[in-house]
Design a protein around this motif. Structure first.
Motif, PDB file in Angstrom:
ATOM      1  N   GLU A 178       0.832  -1.190   0.000  1.00 24.32           N
ATOM      2  CA  GLU A 178       0.000   0.000   0.000  1.00 24.32           C
ATOM      3  C   GLU A 178       0.874   1.250   0.000  1.00 24.32           C
ATOM      4  N   ARG A 179       0.318   2.324  -0.537  1.00 27.46           N
ATOM      5  CA  ARG A 179       1.036   3.591  -0.513  1.00 27.46           C
ATOM      6  C   ARG A 179       1.111   4.085   0.930  1.00 27.46           C
ATOM      7  N   GLU A 180       2.278   4.590   1.301  1.00 27.67           N
ATOM      8  CA  GLU A 180       2.466   5.083   2.656  1.00 27.67           C
ATOM      9  C   GLU A 180       3.112   6.460   2.616  1.00 27.67           C
ATOM     10  N   CYS A 181       2.799   7.247   3.638  1.00 25.08           N
ATOM     11  CA  CYS A 181       3.426   8.535   3.803  1.00 25.08           C
ATOM     12  C   CYS A 181       4.756   8.333   4.502  1.00 25.08           C
ATOM     13  N   VAL A 182       5.826   8.760   3.888  1.00 25.70           N
ATOM     14  CA  VAL A 182       7.125   8.640   4.540  1.00 25.70           C
ATOM     15  C   VAL A 182       7.517   9.928   5.257  1.00 25.70           C
ATOM     16  N   ARG A 229      -1.152  13.302   7.213  1.00 25.47           N
ATOM     17  CA  ARG A 229      -0.233  12.254   6.779  1.00 25.47           C
ATOM     18  C   ARG A 229      -0.967  11.097   6.112  1.00 25.47           C
ATOM     19  N   MET A 230      -2.262  11.270   5.882  1.00 23.63           N
ATOM     20  CA  MET A 230      -3.041  10.238   5.209  1.00 23.63           C
ATOM     21  C   MET A 230      -3.246  10.645   3.763  1.00 23.63           C
ATOM     22  N   ASP A 231      -3.181   9.668   2.859  1.00 22.86           N
ATOM     23  CA  ASP A 231      -3.208  10.041   1.441  1.00 22.86           C
ATOM     24  C   ASP A 231      -4.533  10.694   1.048  1.00 22.86           C
ATOM     25  N   TYR A 232      -5.638  10.352   1.727  1.00 26.45           N
ATOM     26  CA  TYR A 232      -6.913  10.961   1.348  1.00 26.45           C
ATOM     27  C   TYR A 232      -6.965  12.452   1.687  1.00 26.45           C
ATOM     28  N   GLN A 233      -6.042  12.910   2.514  1.00 30.88           N
ATOM     29  CA  GLN A 233      -5.995  14.322   2.872  1.00 30.88           C
ATOM     30  C   GLN A 233      -5.275  15.173   1.814  1.00 30.88           C
TER      31      GLN A 233
END
Length: 123
Positions: A44-48, A105-109
């Motif tokens: 899954e895509r993650e915020c680094v 830090r969430m991709d939906y944001q």
């Protein structure tokens, strides 16, 4: 129209360094958080890393703390990711992104995304 263009990816050996850059255009980003996400195959895509609009608050994933540094230059609408002590598990496509406003830090944001740049770390 908003554009976000990443650069700086490539192939590096374990322990090496890379600096990613992302130039944003099309709107003012001084009220936007900017972040770097990555996605490896079958993961899954993650915020680094992410930085608040002012740059005063940052977030790092546990896996990169102490090795990666995010910074931004609001005058240039640019965000950077300095990556040191790279490991094979850092191999992924790295995306820069920006929120419309506020920090997260969430991709939906994140509303605005670049096309991604490949980072490959060889063992």
């Amino acid at each position: 129209q908003v554009h976000m263009v990443e650069s700086g990816g490539g192939l590096v050996q374990t322990g090496g360094s890379l600096r990613l850059s992302c130039v944003a255009s099309g709107r003012t980003f001084s009220n936007s958080a900017m972040g770097w996400f990555r996605q490896a195959p079958v993961k899954e895509r993650e915020c680094v890393a992410a930085t608040s609009p002012s740059g005063g608050t940052t977030y790092y994933a546990d896996s990169v703390k102490g090795r990666f540094t995010i910074s931004r230059d609001n005058a240039k609408n640019t965000v950077y990711l300095q990556m040191n002590s790279l490991k094979p598990e850092d191999t992924a496509v790295y995306y820069c992104a920006a929120t419309r406003y506020g920090f997260g830090r969430m991709d939906y944001q994140y509303a605005y995304w670049g096309q991604g740049t490949q980072v490959t770390v060889s063992s």
